[in-house]
Scaffold this motif. Structure first.
Motif, PDB file in Angstrom:
ATOM      1  N   ARG A   1      -3.792  -1.271 107.475  1.00 45.01           N
ATOM      2  CA  ARG A   1      -2.708  -2.119 107.965  1.00 45.01           C
ATOM      3  C   ARG A   1      -2.161  -1.697 109.324  1.00 45.01           C
TER       4      ARG A   1
ATOM      5  N   SER B   1      -0.948  -7.358 111.879  1.00 43.62           N
ATOM      6  CA  SER B   1      -0.265  -8.266 112.810  1.00 43.62           C
ATOM      7  C   SER B   1       0.573  -9.288 112.050  1.00 43.62           C
TER       8      SER B   1
ATOM      9  N   HIS C   1       1.465 -18.586 109.091  1.00 41.56           N
ATOM     10  CA  HIS C   1       2.102 -19.280 110.214  1.00 41.56           C
ATOM     11  C   HIS C   1       3.100 -20.312 109.689  1.00 41.56           C
TER      12      HIS C   1
ATOM     13  N   PHE D   1      -3.534 -20.922 109.275  1.00 34.79           N
ATOM     14  CA  PHE D   1      -3.275 -19.641 108.615  1.00 34.79           C
ATOM     15  C   PHE D   1      -1.952 -19.774 107.871  1.00 34.79           C
TER      16      PHE D   1
ATOM     17  N   THR E   1      -5.211  -7.442 116.139  1.00 36.00           N
ATOM     18  CA  THR E   1      -5.199  -6.637 114.916  1.00 36.00           C
ATOM     19  C   THR E   1      -6.403  -5.698 114.847  1.00 36.00           C
TER      20      THR E   1
ATOM     21  N   SER F   1      -7.568  -5.175 111.853  1.00 34.84           N
ATOM     22  CA  SER F   1      -8.055  -5.508 110.509  1.00 34.84           C
ATOM     23  C   SER F   1      -9.420  -6.171 110.496  1.00 34.84           C
TER      24      SER F   1
HETATM   25  C1  LIG Z   1      -6.209 -11.840 109.373  1.00 35.13           C
HETATM   26  C2  LIG Z   1      -5.261 -12.580 110.253  1.00 35.13           C
HETATM   27  C3  LIG Z   1      -4.083 -12.011 110.752  1.00 35.13           C
HETATM   28  C4  LIG Z   1      -3.496 -10.692 110.436  1.00 35.13           C
HETATM   29  O1  LIG Z   1      -4.099  -9.746 109.816  1.00 35.13           O
HETATM   30  P1  LIG Z   1      -3.442  -8.321 109.656  1.00 35.13           P
HETATM   31  O2  LIG Z   1      -4.345  -7.678 108.701  1.00 35.13           O
HETATM   32  O3  LIG Z   1      -2.050  -8.500 109.137  1.00 35.13           O
HETATM   33  O4  LIG Z   1      -3.417  -7.694 111.006  1.00 35.13           O
HETATM   34  C5  LIG Z   1      -3.288 -12.735 111.596  1.00 35.13           C
HETATM   35  N1  LIG Z   1      -3.616 -13.972 111.951  1.00 35.13           N
HETATM   36  C6  LIG Z   1      -4.718 -14.568 111.502  1.00 35.13           C
HETATM   37  C7  LIG Z   1      -5.012 -15.948 111.942  1.00 35.13           C
HETATM   38  C8  LIG Z   1      -5.565 -13.901 110.628  1.00 35.13           C
HETATM   39  O5  LIG Z   1      -6.626 -14.537 110.135  1.00 35.13           O
END
Ligand SMILES: *Cc1c(COP(=O)(O)O)cnc(C)c1O
Length: 378
Positions: free
Chosen positions: A245, A102, A130, A127, A234, A236
């Motif tokens: 990914r 994401s 961001h 994060f 996501t 993940s």
């Molecule tokens: C881990 C994380 C994501 C994205 O993770 P992906 O592995 O790129 O999907 C996005 N936002 C936050 C706040 C996260 O902690």
């Protein structure tokens, strides 16, 4: 004009905003920590990954695809996955955008929406992507602090949102605190976000928070609102597919997805990832098991850490944010020495905090014991 006369160096070619970007901090390298500590097994708690792995159905799907051959490019629109995601959420597939994680969708949003000088609002501590992705395209980033109890500061958000942002990044639950916005709090932010701004709700950890009856389904809150928005999720974290990914966004309307498609590399989500995600989405039992076991460990470890005297933010995610009472980079360094990897926080005001995602109960016990020893010594 004069630039052409000067011989370039690599440094002179780099855009000024790029040279000034903070580097993303992925945490220490497990191979290095293993070599340096001599630990038989490294306990990696730095990236909010799932210790419980992936659905066996996803593993099978990947093996099947590999056996069938991967000499062809993947489906550039990921239509089967977009349809599966859309169906699971009752959203048309044309409002689903897929990403190489994401974070890729975060990047596409910034490229598609932000001009240099535009304002982005997000939270601190927060994060890092961001902030990094907006700054990469020359946008300004305003950060809203949390309360002293790691909660949502409604007045601070209202003031920040009044400054005419173009884009708002809000993570729920929040990374790194793990704190969750309740339904009323999310509705207040939505109401305070100007309709001229794109509201992006990053729900990377939503699966862990859902058991709480006050956790709002962002999609349910935003669905049908006459304003631009996107909800990011996501595979993940709770689905355990970080290494492959894949993540996605649900958009307020198909036009936003089409805009992202203009800046997206055509084959951003590989075929193995698409297949694995479809299979993972279909395995509700594996997800429920991961969420249940994670919740038990979050409660247990939070209690143990508090009993040992640490201040710990209440977490609705799969990690805990801990005030160690010492410089976090020193604490993290000492933990590497015993083969444990956590993330030392560096944002101003949080230099004593580490973020640790949880692993199996045995590993978490080792972590709590070592952290307690190190901080007692410090
Ligand atoms: C881990 C994380 C994501 C994205 O993770 P992906 O592995 O790129 O999907 C996005 N936002 C936050 C706040 C996260 O902690």
């Amino acid at each position: 004009m004069s630039r052409a006369l000067e011989p370039a160096t690599s440094a002179s070619l780099v855009r000024r905003v790029v040279a000034s970007l903070p580097a993303y901090d992925p945490g220490a390298d497990p191979d290095e920590v293993a070599a340096r500590s001599g630990a038989a097994r490294v306990i990696k708690l730095s990236n909010n990954e799932s210790p419980f792995g992936v659905s066996p159905a996803a593993t099978e799907a990947v093996c099947r695809r590999l056996a069938a051959g991967v000499s062809r490019y993947p489906d550039p629109t990921g239509k089967r996955l977009a349809e599966a995601v859309g169906q699971s959420l009752a959203v048309p597939a044309e409002r689903v955008v897929l990403g190489n994680g994401s974070e890729n969708v975060l990047e596409l949003l910034c490229q598609a929406v932000l001009d240099p000088g535009d304002l982005v609002i997000t939270q601190v501590p927060g994060f890092s992507l961001h902030e990094i992705f907006p700054r990469m395209v020359g946008a300004r980033v305003g950060k809203v602090p949390v309360t002293t109890e790691f909660g949502f500061d409604a007045a601070a958000w209202r003031a920040a949102l009044a400054a005419d942002p173009k884009l708002v990044f809000l993570a729920n639950p929040c990374n790194p605190t793990g704190a969750m916005l309740g339904t009323g709090e999310l509705e207040r932010i939505v109401a305070d976000t100007p309709e001229s701004a794109l509201l992006v709700l990053d729900e990377a950890y939503c699966e862990f928070a859902r058991p709480d009856p006050d956790y709002p389904d962002g999609l349910a809150v935003l669905r049908g609102r006459k304003r631009p928005w996107m909800v990011l999720r996501t595979f993940s974290k709770a689905y355990g597919l970080a290494g492959i990914r894949v993540g996605y966004g649900i958009a307020s309307d198909a036009a936003l997805v089409q805009a992202l498609n203009r800046v997206r590399t055509p084959y951003n989500v590989n075929q193995l990832a698409q297949d694995a995600a479809i299979a993972a989405l279909g395995d509700r039992a594996h997800l429920a098991d991961t969420v249940r076991r994670t919740g038990l460990e979050i409660a247990r470890v939070t209690d143990r850490l508090r009993a040992a005297g640490f201040r710990v933010a209440p977490s609705s995610a799969n990690f805990v944010f801990i005030d160690t009472g010492r410089r976090s980079d020193e604490v993290a360094h000492e933990l590497y020495g015993v083969g444990i990897i956590v993330k030392a926080w560096r944002e101003p005001g949080y230099e004593n905090f580490i973020r640790a995602s949880l692993s199996f109960p045995e590993d978490n016990d080792v972590f709590v014991r070592c952290l307690t020893e190190i901080c007692a010594r410090g």
